[in-house]
Design a protein around this motif. Structure first.
Motif, PDB file in Angstrom:
ATOM      1  N   ILE A  51      13.730 -22.050  23.623  1.00  0.00           N
ATOM      2  CA  ILE A  51      12.557 -21.928  24.489  1.00  0.00           C
ATOM      3  C   ILE A  51      11.651 -23.108  24.174  1.00  0.00           C
ATOM      4  O   ILE A  51      11.260 -23.322  23.024  1.00  0.00           O
ATOM      5  N   TYR A  52      11.326 -23.896  25.203  1.00  0.00           N
ATOM      6  CA  TYR A  52      10.534 -25.106  25.020  1.00  0.00           C
ATOM      7  C   TYR A  52       9.278 -25.031  25.875  1.00  0.00           C
ATOM      8  O   TYR A  52       9.327 -24.590  27.027  1.00  0.00           O
ATOM      9  N   ALA A  53       8.168 -25.456  25.306  1.00  0.00           N
ATOM     10  CA  ALA A  53       6.886 -25.389  26.019  1.00  0.00           C
ATOM     11  C   ALA A  53       6.421 -26.779  26.425  1.00  0.00           C
ATOM     12  O   ALA A  53       6.324 -27.685  25.592  1.00  0.00           O
ATOM     13  N   SER A  54       6.146 -26.948  27.718  1.00  0.00           N
ATOM     14  CA  SER A  54       5.598 -28.207  28.236  1.00  0.00           C
ATOM     15  C   SER A  54       4.095 -28.025  28.430  1.00  0.00           C
ATOM     16  O   SER A  54       3.659 -27.215  29.248  1.00  0.00           O
ATOM     17  N   THR A  55       3.334 -28.788  27.672  1.00  0.00           N
ATOM     18  CA  THR A  55       1.878 -28.585  27.681  1.00  0.00           C
ATOM     19  C   THR A  55       1.084 -29.777  28.212  1.00  0.00           C
ATOM     20  O   THR A  55      -0.143 -29.724  28.247  1.00  0.00           O
ATOM     21  N   ASP A  56       1.765 -30.848  28.633  1.00  0.00           N
ATOM     22  CA  ASP A  56       1.011 -32.066  28.989  1.00  0.00           C
ATOM     23  C   ASP A  56       0.912 -32.322  30.490  1.00  0.00           C
ATOM     24  O   ASP A  56       0.511 -33.404  30.919  1.00  0.00           O
ATOM     25  N   ASN A  57       1.257 -31.333  31.312  1.00  0.00           N
ATOM     26  CA  ASN A  57       1.158 -31.468  32.777  1.00  0.00           C
ATOM     27  C   ASN A  57       2.139 -32.467  33.375  1.00  0.00           C
ATOM     28  O   ASN A  57       2.041 -32.775  34.565  1.00  0.00           O
ATOM     29  N   SER A  58       3.057 -33.002  32.589  1.00  0.00           N
ATOM     30  CA  SER A  58       3.959 -34.026  33.130  1.00  0.00           C
ATOM     31  C   SER A  58       4.989 -33.460  34.101  1.00  0.00           C
ATOM     32  O   SER A  58       5.527 -34.202  34.926  1.00  0.00           O
ATOM     33  N   ILE A  59       5.249 -32.143  34.030  1.00  0.00           N
ATOM     34  CA  ILE A  59       6.193 -31.538  34.973  1.00  0.00           C
ATOM     35  C   ILE A  59       5.482 -31.110  36.255  1.00  0.00           C
ATOM     36  O   ILE A  59       5.968 -31.345  37.362  1.00  0.00           O
ATOM     37  N   THR A  60       4.315 -30.506  36.107  1.00  0.00           N
ATOM     38  CA  THR A  60       3.611 -29.971  37.277  1.00  0.00           C
ATOM     39  C   THR A  60       2.664 -30.970  37.926  1.00  0.00           C
ATOM     40  O   THR A  60       2.309 -30.824  39.088  1.00  0.00           O
ATOM     41  N   ASN A  61       2.259 -31.980  37.195  1.00  0.00           N
ATOM     42  CA  ASN A  61       1.275 -32.933  37.709  1.00  0.00           C
ATOM     43  C   ASN A  61       1.948 -34.021  38.538  1.00  0.00           C
ATOM     44  O   ASN A  61       2.945 -34.601  38.123  1.00  0.00           O
ATOM     45  N   GLU A 114       4.192 -17.507  22.415  1.00  0.00           N
ATOM     46  CA  GLU A 114       4.559 -16.678  21.265  1.00  0.00           C
ATOM     47  C   GLU A 114       4.955 -15.268  21.684  1.00  0.00           C
ATOM     48  O   GLU A 114       5.899 -14.679  21.138  1.00  0.00           O
ATOM     49  N   THR A 115       4.237 -14.734  22.687  1.00  0.00           N
ATOM     50  CA  THR A 115       4.557 -13.394  23.173  1.00  0.00           C
ATOM     51  C   THR A 115       5.957 -13.346  23.764  1.00  0.00           C
ATOM     52  O   THR A 115       6.728 -12.402  23.519  1.00  0.00           O
ATOM     53  N   LEU A 116       6.317 -14.390  24.542  1.00  0.00           N
ATOM     54  CA  LEU A 116       7.628 -14.417  25.189  1.00  0.00           C
ATOM     55  C   LEU A 116       8.748 -14.525  24.153  1.00  0.00           C
ATOM     56  O   LEU A 116       9.782 -13.846  24.262  1.00  0.00           O
ATOM     57  N   LYS A 117       8.540 -15.346  23.163  1.00  0.00           N
ATOM     58  CA  LYS A 117       9.570 -15.527  22.127  1.00  0.00           C
ATOM     59  C   LYS A 117       9.857 -14.228  21.387  1.00  0.00           C
ATOM     60  O   LYS A 117      10.994 -13.976  20.968  1.00  0.00           O
ATOM     61  N   ASN A 118       8.838 -13.405  21.232  1.00  0.00           N
ATOM     62  CA  ASN A 118       8.976 -12.174  20.442  1.00  0.00           C
ATOM     63  C   ASN A 118       9.105 -10.917  21.295  1.00  0.00           C
ATOM     64  O   ASN A 118       9.095  -9.799  20.761  1.00  0.00           O
ATOM     65  N   ASP A 119       9.246 -11.102  22.602  1.00  0.00           N
ATOM     66  CA  ASP A 119       9.352  -9.960  23.510  1.00  0.00           C
ATOM     67  C   ASP A 119      10.689  -9.241  23.275  1.00  0.00           C
ATOM     68  O   ASP A 119      11.761  -9.825  23.443  1.00  0.00           O
ATOM     69  N   GLU A 120      10.614  -7.972  22.896  1.00  0.00           N
ATOM     70  CA  GLU A 120      11.813  -7.201  22.581  1.00  0.00           C
ATOM     71  C   GLU A 120      12.746  -7.066  23.778  1.00  0.00           C
ATOM     72  O   GLU A 120      13.973  -7.046  23.629  1.00  0.00           O
ATOM     73  N   SER A 121      12.163  -7.028  24.983  1.00  0.00           N
ATOM     74  CA  SER A 121      12.987  -6.836  26.175  1.00  0.00           C
ATOM     75  C   SER A 121      13.786  -8.085  26.545  1.00  0.00           C
ATOM     76  O   SER A 121      14.671  -8.025  27.406  1.00  0.00           O
ATOM     77  N   LEU A 122      13.506  -9.207  25.885  1.00  0.00           N
ATOM     78  CA  LEU A 122      14.181 -10.471  26.217  1.00  0.00           C
ATOM     79  C   LEU A 122      15.133 -10.948  25.117  1.00  0.00           C
ATOM     80  O   LEU A 122      15.695 -12.037  25.219  1.00  0.00           O
ATOM     81  N   GLN A 123      15.333 -10.161  24.124  1.00  0.00           N
ATOM     82  CA  GLN A 123      16.129 -10.610  22.972  1.00  0.00           C
ATOM     83  C   GLN A 123      17.606 -10.809  23.290  1.00  0.00           C
ATOM     84  O   GLN A 123      18.330 -11.464  22.543  1.00  0.00           O
ATOM     85  N   SER A 124      18.061 -10.266  24.417  1.00  0.00           N
ATOM     86  CA  SER A 124      19.470 -10.465  24.800  1.00  0.00           C
ATOM     87  C   SER A 124      19.680 -11.752  25.588  1.00  0.00           C
ATOM     88  O   SER A 124      20.819 -12.168  25.828  1.00  0.00           O
ATOM     89  N   VAL A 125      18.607 -12.410  25.985  1.00  0.00           N
ATOM     90  CA  VAL A 125      18.699 -13.659  26.757  1.00  0.00           C
ATOM     91  C   VAL A 125      19.136 -14.792  25.829  1.00  0.00           C
ATOM     92  O   VAL A 125      18.580 -14.967  24.734  1.00  0.00           O
ATOM     93  N   ASP A 126      20.126 -15.570  26.250  1.00  0.00           N
ATOM     94  CA  ASP A 126      20.678 -16.650  25.411  1.00  0.00           C
ATOM     95  C   ASP A 126      19.603 -17.595  24.887  1.00  0.00           C
ATOM     96  O   ASP A 126      19.619 -17.972  23.708  1.00  0.00           O
ATOM     97  N   ALA A 127      18.686 -17.999  25.756  1.00  0.00           N
ATOM     98  CA  ALA A 127      17.654 -18.952  25.349  1.00  0.00           C
ATOM     99  C   ALA A 127      16.767 -18.383  24.249  1.00  0.00           C
ATOM    100  O   ALA A 127      16.351 -19.104  23.327  1.00  0.00           O
TER     101      ALA A 127
END
Length: 371
Positions: A339-349, A320-333
């Motif tokens: 912005i997508y969150a991976s929470t199930d360890n399937s990428i890092t595990n 949530e902090t990253l999505k609302n970070d004022e310094s990142l509002q010019s980034v296309d994503a």
């Protein structure tokens, strides 16, 4: 006199055929039980064959036909007896290019990292699991329902607890604590430790090797085939994407680092038909990325990755902090809500569920292809 001679020769033939049949049965059991070949000597075989042939010549064509039929039954019976004996896993087993040899199917396996927990739960019977690492930080295992593992002891990195479980096989990873690895080596308990994979092919090979050592050939084949099939499906969709339409992607985490060249995430992005900006920028491995670099690289898609050390609460707050970070509002994503969150360890595990991570990355890049 000729009639008497014929009767005697007939009896000789019957006796000779009986010997052949009895010895054939004995040798069939030997082949089934020990895998050895026929133990009769060449001289014995020649003697029996010669006696049978001489008696058969005196008696006539009708008895030759019977002898030939008996020989065929013996041969057919041998094939039936030895059929279907390949279902049981055969040992000793040694993965190609490895010094590890397992003399027998392991019955008490202990896992020391989260990835091998998942692979073990997916490939072996829980009755053969002596202990799991427990290094999941509250994440639920994908490989099994909690009821399957809630009674299995948690080992973590406790050497005393590990050896108290009396495992006959221990599995972990190359980044396991060196002191613990030294104690395992001193114990002489067989140990399998994987090297962190950099590609999906390497990940599939790890699953294949571990399943082979566990003696779970059927389960392993099903898991590996599923991984390969789903990987090929992603590659097939990616092949139709024109170069100019390929999206730029970055992985990012709450420790301000990204997955660059030489990581499985980089391979996932490539397989999915995207462009990993961290790798394109010349970074390697898990590389530090500042917010300024994030703005400069300007990815179209950002995938936020939760690590095992992160709690769910901390990670969600970071998202949530990253999505609302004022310094990142010019980034296309950020501007386009990609912005997508991976929470199930399937990428890092490191486990069979890396294919889930691959599909997640592909859907984040090209949601229109996976509706």
């Amino acid at each position: 006199m000729k009639r008497i001679l014929k009767k005697r020769l007939a009896w000789l033939l019957v006796l000779a055929l009986s010997v052949v049949l009895l010895e054939g049965c004995g040798n069939k059991n030997t082949r089934q039980g020990s895998g050895t070949t026929d133990t009769r000597t060449a001289a014995e075989t020649a003697d029996i064959a010669g006696e049978t042939q001489a008696a058969s010549a005196e008696i006539g064509g009708e008895d030759e036909t019977k002898a030939a039929a008996d020989d065929k039954l013996t041969a057919d019976g041998g094939d039936e007896t030895t059929a279907g004996t390949g279902d049981e896993a055969k040992y000793p087993r040694q993965p190609e290019g490895s010094e590890l040899i397992l003399e027998a199917k392991p019955e008490r396996v202990a896992s020391l990292v989260f990835g091998t927990d998942e692979m073990l739960l997916g490939l072996a019977e829980t009755s053969h699991i002596a202990g799991l690492s427990g290094l999941d930080n509250g994440c639920v295992y994908l490989a099994a329902e909690p009821s399957a593992y809630e009674s299995i002891p948690v080992v973590s990195s406790n050497a005393e607890m590990l050896f108290a479980l009396e495992p006959d096989f221990i599995i972990g990873s190359g980044w396991l604590d060196e002191d613990l690895k030294a104690q395992i080596a001193d114990s002489k308990i067989p140990y399998y430790g994987y090297t962190t994979p950099k590609t999906m092919d390497e990940q599939i090979q790890i699953v294949e090797e571990l399943g082979f050592l566990l003696g779970e050939d059927e389960k392993t084949a099903a898991v590996v085939n599923d991984m390969k099939k789903r990987t090929e499906a992603v590659k097939s969709k990616a092949a139709a994407i024109p170069e100019e339409e390929r999206v730029t992607v970055m992985a990012y985490n709450m420790h301000e680092s990204s997955s660059a060249k030489g990581t499985i995430f980089d391979d996932m992005v490539t397989l999915a038909g995207g462009i990993n900006l961290s790798a394109q920028a010349g970074l390697e491995g898990t590389a530090k990325i500042s917010k300024e670099q994030l703005v400069e690289l300007n990815p179209q898609v950002i995938i936020l990755v939760e690590w095992a050390a992160d709690t769910d609460e901390e990670f969600q707050a970071f998202v949530e902090t990253l999505k609302n970070d004022e310094s990142l509002q010019s980034v296309d994503a950020v501007k386009n809500g990609r912005i997508y969150a991976s929470t199930d360890n399937s990428i890092t595990n490191v486990s069979q569920f890396a294919v889930d991570g691959l599909e997640f990355v592909a859907k984040c890049c090209y949601p229109e292809l996976y509706r």
